[in-house]
Design a protein around this motif. Structure first.
Motif, mmCIF file in Angstrom:
data_model
loop_
_atom_site.group_PDB
_atom_site.id
_atom_site.type_symbol
_atom_site.label_atom_id
_atom_site.label_comp_id
_atom_site.label_asym_id
_atom_site.label_seq_id
_atom_site.Cartn_x
_atom_site.Cartn_y
_atom_site.Cartn_z
ATOM 1 N N LEU A 47 -0.815 9.034 -0.192
ATOM 2 C CA LEU A 47 -0.894 9.405 -1.769
ATOM 3 C C LEU A 47 -0.806 10.850 -1.644
ATOM 4 O O LEU A 47 -0.407 10.982 -3.125
ATOM 5 C CB LEU A 47 -2.360 8.776 -1.828
ATOM 6 C CG LEU A 47 -2.563 7.571 -1.777
ATOM 7 C CD1 LEU A 47 -4.306 7.303 -2.401
ATOM 8 C CD2 LEU A 47 -1.820 6.643 -2.751
ATOM 9 N N HIS A 96 -2.494 -1.424 -4.384
ATOM 10 C CA HIS A 96 -3.530 -0.936 -3.610
ATOM 11 C C HIS A 96 -4.638 -0.038 -3.621
ATOM 12 O O HIS A 96 -5.722 -0.383 -3.444
ATOM 13 C CB HIS A 96 -2.992 -0.717 -2.016
ATOM 14 C CG HIS A 96 -4.053 -0.549 -0.915
ATOM 15 N ND1 HIS A 96 -4.815 -1.435 -0.424
ATOM 16 C CD2 HIS A 96 -4.100 0.714 -0.097
ATOM 17 C CE1 HIS A 96 -5.513 -0.981 0.433
ATOM 18 N NE2 HIS A 96 -5.167 0.152 0.852
ATOM 19 N N THR A 97 -4.192 1.065 -4.227
ATOM 20 C CA THR A 97 -5.223 1.999 -4.658
ATOM 21 C C THR A 97 -5.398 2.047 -6.007
ATOM 22 O O THR A 97 -4.436 2.330 -6.887
ATOM 23 C CB THR A 97 -4.623 3.523 -4.106
ATOM 24 O OG1 THR A 97 -4.660 3.674 -2.777
ATOM 25 C CG2 THR A 97 -5.579 4.494 -4.665
ATOM 26 N N ARG A 143 -3.439 5.051 2.786
ATOM 27 C CA ARG A 143 -4.029 5.840 1.607
ATOM 28 C C ARG A 143 -3.733 7.292 2.064
ATOM 29 O O ARG A 143 -2.836 8.180 1.801
ATOM 30 C CB ARG A 143 -5.434 5.534 1.120
ATOM 31 C CG ARG A 143 -5.517 4.480 0.302
ATOM 32 C CD ARG A 143 -6.973 4.327 -0.587
ATOM 33 N NE ARG A 143 -6.843 3.012 -1.240
ATOM 34 C CZ ARG A 143 -7.309 1.976 -0.912
ATOM 35 N NH1 ARG A 143 -8.307 2.220 0.304
ATOM 36 N NH2 ARG A 143 -7.633 0.984 -1.742
ATOM 37 N N ASP A 144 -4.458 7.472 3.186
ATOM 38 C CA ASP A 144 -4.423 9.120 3.775
ATOM 39 C C ASP A 144 -3.235 9.511 4.480
ATOM 40 O O ASP A 144 -2.730 8.524 5.233
ATOM 41 C CB ASP A 144 -5.555 9.116 4.881
ATOM 42 C CG ASP A 144 -6.917 9.090 4.119
ATOM 43 O OD1 ASP A 144 -7.354 9.220 3.055
ATOM 44 O OD2 ASP A 144 -7.768 8.936 5.202
ATOM 45 N N ALA A 162 0.917 -1.327 -0.074
ATOM 46 C CA ALA A 162 0.140 0.008 -0.069
ATOM 47 C C ALA A 162 0.800 1.059 0.047
ATOM 48 O O ALA A 162 0.423 2.171 -0.782
ATOM 49 C CB ALA A 162 -0.964 0.201 1.275
ATOM 50 N N ASP A 214 -1.077 -0.623 -9.281
ATOM 51 C CA ASP A 214 -2.545 -1.083 -9.199
ATOM 52 C C ASP A 214 -3.528 -0.538 -10.307
ATOM 53 O O ASP A 214 -3.874 0.556 -10.155
ATOM 54 C CB ASP A 214 -3.115 -0.806 -7.723
ATOM 55 C CG ASP A 214 -4.523 -1.593 -8.035
ATOM 56 O OD1 ASP A 214 -5.089 -2.087 -9.048
ATOM 57 O OD2 ASP A 214 -4.888 -1.839 -6.528
ATOM 58 N N TRP A 251 -2.639 -0.869 4.133
ATOM 59 C CA TRP A 251 -3.797 -0.254 4.066
ATOM 60 C C TRP A 251 -3.702 1.291 3.695
ATOM 61 O O TRP A 251 -4.543 1.864 3.375
ATOM 62 C CB TRP A 251 -4.668 -0.483 5.338
ATOM 63 C CG TRP A 251 -5.256 -1.713 5.463
ATOM 64 C CD1 TRP A 251 -4.807 -2.544 6.187
ATOM 65 C CD2 TRP A 251 -6.465 -2.104 4.995
ATOM 66 N NE1 TRP A 251 -5.779 -3.809 6.177
ATOM 67 C CE2 TRP A 251 -7.101 -3.558 5.432
ATOM 68 C CE3 TRP A 251 -7.627 -1.540 3.999
ATOM 69 C CZ2 TRP A 251 -8.113 -4.084 5.025
ATOM 70 C CZ3 TRP A 251 -8.770 -2.232 3.805
ATOM 71 C CH2 TRP A 251 -8.757 -3.607 3.932
ATOM 72 N N ASN A 293 2.555 3.819 -8.669
ATOM 73 C CA ASN A 293 1.441 2.988 -8.149
ATOM 74 C C ASN A 293 1.115 2.047 -9.425
ATOM 75 O O ASN A 293 0.845 2.440 -10.668
ATOM 76 C CB ASN A 293 0.306 3.933 -8.274
ATOM 77 C CG ASN A 293 -1.111 2.857 -7.800
ATOM 78 O OD1 ASN A 293 -0.985 1.918 -7.642
ATOM 79 N ND2 ASN A 293 -1.913 3.665 -7.018
#
Length: 266
Positions: free
Chosen positions: A203, A217-218, A199-200, A179, A233, A197, A231
């Protein structure tokens, strides 16, 4: 000139997409290519079992493959081994068995479950959604009976593979993680939940992390290079193409049937 390193983002149970990505890598770098897999091998797609079988077979054959754990891999492992159907980082309170998270398709790939959706007790207030039962070819199974059926169906080799996955892989000036990182925190002090996990706070952070961070992950529509991170994903878990990448001498390329395409910072 350094040897290229290849990477594959979130596979999410799409074994045909995995086979296609591996073929592109072999065409570019040969059968001895070093490949890093960024986690989320399971859930949503129809063949999580097949994906794990391919990865384990490559590992057993001694291929130059490296793996990291994804949040969906941990959810699958926890459900089968501990009967845990929730993760504290899922703000909606959804159960892993909810079709949105993909647990049902993973279990179906092992022959557990049925075509209908399971039944749930919906969350109320601060409660979480709770998986209650599932109509299968064995009749209606309770949550505990589904867990027991999963333990019988999932091979020990698959559980051992998932339970021994590292949280990151380092290679020169590259860091591979599922992530991302908590910015400003040393690698050996990172929390597992963040690595799986986050993100906040991650990113939107544009600081130099000391190396190029390669993650998934995102979900995006295509891989993106942000200067300090890449990234990979590309949304395979939502029906998009799985796009492998190659890192060589400071440059990044994605792989397509017509060859390499440069992936530079946006």
């Amino acid at each position: 000139m350094t040897q290229p390193i290849y990477a594959i983002g979130d596979i999410h149970g799409f074994s045909e997409q995995l086979d296609r990505a591996l073929a592109l890598i072999e065409d570019d770098g040969g059968p001895e290519a070093e490949v890093v897999f960024l986690g989320d091998y399971t859930d949503r797609g129809p063949d999580s079992k097949g994906v794990l079988e391919r990865l384990i077979a490559g590992q057993t054959e001694g291929r130059n493959w490296r793996f990291v754990m994804g949040n969906h891999d941990r959810m699958f492992l926890r459900f089968v081994t501990q009967g845990i159907q929730h993760d504290d980082r899922i703000k909606s309170g959804l159960s892993w068995m909810n079709p949105r998270l993909g647990g049902t398709t993973t279990l179906r790939s092992y022959g557990v479950g049925g075509p209908d959706f399971p039944t749930f007790r919906s969350p109320q207030g601060k409660d979480v959604e709770t998986f209650m039962s599932w109509w299968t070819d064995r009749g209606q199974l309770s949550d505990q009976e589904v867990i027991l059926a999963a333990r019988e169906a999932v091979p020990e080799a698959h559980l051992n593979f998932l339970s021994t996955l590292p949280l990151w892989h380092e290679a020169g000036d590259l860091l591979f993680v599922h992530a991302g990182l908590r910015p400003g925190v040393p690698l050996d002090e990172q929390e597992e939940d963040d690595l799986l996990w986050i993100r906040d706070g991650w990113l939107e952070d544009d600081r130099d992390h000391g190396r190029l961070v390669v993650h998934g992950h995102t979900a995006l529509d295509a891989p993106e290079h942000y200067g300090n991170r890449v990234n990979l994903d590309a949304g395979a878990g939502y029906g998009n193409r799985l796009v492998p990448a190659v890192f060589e001498d400071g440059s990044v390329f994605t792989l397509w049937p017509d060859g390499r395409r440069s992936l530079g910072p946006a």
